[in-house]
Write an enzyme that holds these catalytic residues in place. Structure first.
Site, PDB file in Angstrom:
ATOM      1  CB  THR A  73      -0.988  -0.107   1.177  1.00  0.00           C
ATOM      2  OG1 THR A  73      -1.834  -1.125   0.987  1.00  0.00           O
ATOM      3  CG2 THR A  73      -1.710   1.176   1.258  1.00  0.00           C
ATOM      4  CG  HIS A  83      -0.399   0.370  -4.237  1.00  0.00           C
ATOM      5  ND1 HIS A  83       0.480  -0.123  -5.442  1.00  0.00           N
ATOM      6  CD2 HIS A  83      -1.056  -0.751  -3.852  1.00  0.00           C
ATOM      7  CE1 HIS A  83       0.224  -1.453  -5.324  1.00  0.00           C
ATOM      8  NE2 HIS A  83      -0.744  -1.737  -4.409  1.00  0.00           N
TER       9      HIS A  83
END
Length: 348
Positions: free
Chosen positions: A44, A47
């Site tokens: 995450t 990202h």
């Protein structure tokens, strides 16, 4: 304690992040301030660093990144009970409401109003962080910080692997990224055999072997289903664990799992996936689990006990340790290139 701290911050809505000096935050009611001892990079975070489509719709810069952590409580806000200065802690990232239908049934991991610590709030890529007291997990002193920071992703792996019986079961794992590697460690520690891993990256296949995979397959060069059938005397595996998010891997795994077998899906797919449900799931009488988050707090107890048992072979998974945040750009670029397992920043 200094009034200033260093943090990795997403300062602008674009690729990358910056190392900045900011004020040490103050805990409010129901919050605690922790001094970071170790923090690790999650997919995450990558990202957010890359500023992909998901990040563009979810993140609101400027914001401190990071959510996997081990730290020490240094200040307690008003109204906090059961947590004291000096406690050695980690953090559950799902901030739940406690009021919705799911929460009232004890299904906190699927709270309908979940906010994510380090995604919807400032995170832990810093020297200090403010954390909701309800999300604090007390660590035993005998778990080192570089292990304790992995408990959040390890919880994902535990829920994936242990969604059903695993001891003495044959297992196929597709995807040997950091979560898949943790899944291998959990499966081996829990008595699975053989553990077969399908992974296209040679670097990650080698890591899978070090963690304990009994067989590794290159899906770009070998027929995954044929290899699995050969290994299992034509029976297929009892359990299929999908960590990659690759549609082809999903199809291969469903073909390779034995009738009445078990499937756990953790990898996130790029949009809609076309699957022959009749022949691959219904007529095979498969049990399929979708995995999200961690069960609160059952999974944390399981993770902690597995770590304390000494049976989890996770040393090979921690491929990179950095002292402080100075080389954060190198760390993220290595992750982007797929040349890491877990990356940990050590601040102790």
């Amino acid at each position: 304690m200094s009034e200033k701290m260093v943090a990795i911050m997403k300062t602008k809505p674009e690729y990358g992040a910056e190392l900045v000096e900011v004020d040490v935050p103050k805990p409010g009611p129901g919050e605690v301030l922790i001094k970071i001892l170790a923090t690790s990079i999650c997919g995450t975070d990558l990202h957010i660093y890359e500023w992909n489509e998901w990040a563009q719709t979810r993140i609101r810069p400027p914001q401190i990144m990071g959510h996997e952590v081990a730290g020490e409580v240094v200040e307690v806000g008003p109204g906090v009970e059961g947590i004291e200065v000096g406690d050695y802690v980690s953090v559950e990232t799902h901030i739940v409401c406690g009021k919705c239908y799911a929460c009232k049934r004890g299904q906190y991991h699927v709270c309908q109003n979940t906010k994510i610590f380090g995604v919807d709030t400032d995170g832990v890529f810093a020297e200090y962080a403010v954390v909701p007291a309800q999300n604090v997990w007390k660590n035993p002193k005998n778990i080192p910080p570089e292990y304790a920071t992995l408990q959040e992703p390890l919880g994902n792996a535990v829920d994936t692997v242990l969604a059903g019986p695993i001891a003495g079961k044959s297992v196929l794992i597709t995807g040997a990224g950091p979560l898949g590697l943790l899944g291998i460690a959990v499966a081996k520690a829990s008595g699975a055999y053989p553990v077969i891993v399908s992974e296209p990256s040679e670097f990650r296949r080698n890591l899978a072997k070090k963690v304990g995979a009994d067989y590794v397959i290159n899906p770009f060069e070998e027929d995954v289903v044929k290899e699995v059938m050969d290994i299992t005397d034509g029976n297929g595996v009892d359990v299929f664990l999908e960590f990659s998010g690759a549609p082809k891997a999903l199809e291969q795994g469903l073909q390779a799992v034995t009738p009445a077998g078990r499937v756990s899906l953790l990898g996130l797919f790029p949009g809609k996936v076309s699957i022959d449900f009749n022949n691959l799931i219904i007529f095979k009488a498969l049990t399929v689990y979708g995995i999200t988050g961690r069960h609160l707090w059952e999974t944390w107890y399981t993770v902690s006990r597995l770590l304390q048992s000494g049976k989890l072979n996770i040393d090979p998974i921690i491929t990179h340790k950095y002292k402080g945040f100075d080389k954060y750009e190198e760390a993220f670029e290595l992750m982007r290139a797929g040349k890491t397992g877990k990356v940990v920043f050590m601040l102790k």
